[in-house]
Scaffold this motif. Structure first.
Motif, PDB file in Angstrom:
ATOM      1  N   TYR A  35       1.236  -1.433  -0.277  1.00 51.77           N
ATOM      2  CA  TYR A  35      -0.278  -0.522   0.009  1.00 51.77           C
ATOM      3  C   TYR A  35       0.752   1.140  -0.072  1.00 51.77           C
ATOM      4  CZ  TYR A  35      -4.503  -2.339   1.194  1.00 51.77           C
ATOM      5  OH  TYR A  35      -5.197  -3.889   1.438  1.00 51.77           O
ATOM      6  N   ALA A  36       0.698   2.335  -0.275  1.00 49.89           N
ATOM      7  CA  ALA A  36       1.496   3.416  -0.502  1.00 49.89           C
ATOM      8  C   ALA A  36       1.007   4.314   0.748  1.00 49.89           C
ATOM      9  CB  ALA A  36       0.627   4.054  -2.347  1.00 49.89           C
ATOM     10  N   ALA A  38       1.980   8.217   1.975  1.00 51.70           N
ATOM     11  CA  ALA A  38       2.683   9.129   1.409  1.00 51.70           C
ATOM     12  C   ALA A  38       4.024   9.830   2.253  1.00 51.70           C
ATOM     13  CB  ALA A  38       1.258  10.645   1.915  1.00 51.70           C
ATOM     14  N   GLN A  54       6.074   8.214  -2.422  1.00 52.84           N
ATOM     15  CA  GLN A  54       5.027   7.815  -2.864  1.00 52.84           C
ATOM     16  C   GLN A  54       3.901   9.327  -2.628  1.00 52.84           C
ATOM     17  OE1 GLN A  54       3.108   5.432  -4.674  1.00 52.84           O
ATOM     18  NE2 GLN A  54       5.619   3.867  -4.715  1.00 52.84           N
ATOM     19  N   SER A  56       1.109  10.155  -2.364  1.00 51.07           N
ATOM     20  CA  SER A  56      -0.295  10.038  -1.694  1.00 51.07           C
ATOM     21  C   SER A  56      -0.306   8.703  -1.013  1.00 51.07           C
ATOM     22  CB  SER A  56      -1.615  10.466  -2.500  1.00 51.07           C
ATOM     23  OG  SER A  56      -1.797   9.548  -3.867  1.00 51.07           O
ATOM     24  N   HIS A  57      -0.968   8.550   0.054  1.00 51.87           N
ATOM     25  CA  HIS A  57      -2.204   7.804   0.308  1.00 51.87           C
ATOM     26  C   HIS A  57      -2.637   6.382  -0.302  1.00 51.87           C
ATOM     27  CE1 HIS A  57      -0.271   8.989   4.035  1.00 51.87           C
ATOM     28  NE2 HIS A  57      -0.937  10.113   4.177  1.00 51.87           N
ATOM     29  N   ALA A  58      -2.706   4.845  -0.686  1.00 50.12           N
ATOM     30  CA  ALA A  58      -3.268   4.334  -0.976  1.00 50.12           C
ATOM     31  C   ALA A  58      -4.973   5.103  -0.958  1.00 50.12           C
ATOM     32  CB  ALA A  58      -3.455   2.981  -1.160  1.00 50.12           C
ATOM     33  N   ALA A 154      -6.500   1.839  -5.706  1.00 48.05           N
ATOM     34  CA  ALA A 154      -5.731   2.591  -6.054  1.00 48.05           C
ATOM     35  C   ALA A 154      -4.564   2.487  -4.937  1.00 48.05           C
ATOM     36  CB  ALA A 154      -7.111   4.092  -5.925  1.00 48.05           C
ATOM     37  N   GLY A 155      -3.573   2.817  -5.982  1.00 48.59           N
ATOM     38  CA  GLY A 155      -2.104   2.826  -4.718  1.00 48.59           C
ATOM     39  C   GLY A 155      -1.493   1.166  -4.227  1.00 48.59           C
TER      40      GLY A 155
END
Length: 377
Positions: A35-36, A38, A54, A56-58, A154-155
């Motif tokens: 998971y991303a 940030a 990254q 931004s966050h997932a 996403a992410g």
């Protein structure tokens, strides 16, 4: 608690502060390294895969932070999440707090160990073929694989997008339900009939199969026959999973030939041989299997062992681990094929070892399934 590099890739107090207040205020999260987050790079369990921080966050990470949770750290995973053992050739194998001489299960191993060891209250993971349910069973935790596609990925680094889902692990049902209230839409409360197929249970070792049948009958489950062609379904599942895994990561792996340890490298090598014709045939097998499973799950919940074995010793030879892994995947792939939610509930120990029982519900009945598990678990 002392930083354990086998569990954590990044760690803080906190690593990321909450973005708001809500139902998860006071909870702490270990985020699987798919998971991303940030400001931090992704590794997916592979040091050479580390890239830029990254931006931004997932999506799911953002929602947890907005609900008041804080991120304690980024937790290790098996390489590219393509295993259920819980070891990582570069970072090491985390110690299973519930059974220190046994493997922790993966691929959400770091997140699970952080929960079982009391370092966090929530372990955020993913489940493609059991990567939440296996470590949950091996460490005596609650763990849920959510309905395929009901939560944004996403992410999140993919493995096989036809089966990848968001999931999480907790030490108790109450925390599991709180995360569900944060992330999942409410589902109609229902009292489905619990069913158990002795033939499916028989895939597991005798002691686990017997314990599952006994527990299912105590819960009020009735015997049924799914008529599952487990070998054919598993072969088709593995074919599609491998094809998608190679499509997602094959180019990078080819350009970094020494980046993976032998177990996962061999798995990707086999995946590279899957042809489009084979995957087309496999998808048709899975389509028909999903229809069959959906007919069973329409107003019922299927009970089965979470894994085919108790947690194997850390010193078990590779062939023993692979045999247990294959039989476990015959069980765990059922929810993946159906795109259905599945929850692992901790059970009384067998020979002093943790284990779990799994409930599979109809797609998009996730919160009802958690409520049911809470009542009967």
């Amino acid at each position: 608690m002392e930083f354990d590099a086998r569990v954590w890739r990044e760690h803080g107090t906190p690593l990321v502060s909450p973005a708001g207040e809500g139902i998860l205020s006071g909870h702490t999260v270990a985020v699987k390294d798919l998971y991303a987050v940030a400001g931090f790079p992704l590794s997916a369990g592979v040091p050479e895969f580390l890239g830029s921080p990254q931006p931004s966050h997932a999506a799911v990470v953002s929602r947890l932070l907005a609900a008041g949770a804080e991120i304690t750290g980024i937790a290790h995973t098996d390489e590219f999440a393509y295993s259920i053992t819980g070891g990582n050739g570069r970072y090491g194998m985390p110690v299973n707090p519930a059974a220190p001489q046994r493997i922790p299960g993966g691929s959400s191993s770091g997140s699970a160990v952080a929960v079982a060891g009391g370092e966090v209250t929530i372990g955020l993971g993913t489940d493609t073929a059991g990567s939440i349910r296996v470590p949950a069973a091996y460490q005596g935790l609650w763990g849920i694989r959510t309905t395929h596609g009901c939560l944004s990925k996403a992410g999140v680094v993919p493995l096989a997008e036809s089966f990848d889902t968001v999931g999480w692990l907790t030490r108790d049902a109450r925390t599991m339900a709180a995360v569900a209230e944060c992330l999942l839409p409410a589902t109609r409360s229902q009292e489905p009939q619990l069913v158990v197929d002795p033939d499916i249970c028989a895939v597991a070792d005798d002691d686990l199969a017997a314990a599952t049948l006994a527990a299912a009958h105590r819960m009020g489950a009735i015997d049924t026959t799914v008529n599952a062609d487990l070998e054919s379904w598993f072969t088709a599942f593995r074919t599609v999973q491998g094809f998608e895994a190679w499509a997602n990561h094959g180019k990078w792996i080819t350009e970094h030939p020494n980046a993976l340890e032998p177990e996962v490298a061999q798995r990707f090598q086999l995946a590279s041989t899957v042809t489009r014709d084979r995957v087309g045939e496999a998808r048709e097998v899975l389509r028909l299997a999903a229809e069959q499973l959906h007919s069973i799950l329409d107003d019922r919940v299927l009970v089965l062992p979470s894994t085919a074995t108790l947690p194997p010793p850390r010193t078990a030879p590779p062939e023993t681990l692979e045999s247990g892994r294959t039989r476990t995947l015959h069980l765990t792939c059922l929810a993946a094929i159906a795109g259905a939610p599945a929850i692992s509930i901790p059970q009384p120990s067998i020979n002093g070892l943790p284990n779990g029982i799994c409930l599979i519900g109809a797609p998009r009945t996730d919160r009802s399934l958690i409520d049911l598990a809470n009542r009967i678990g």
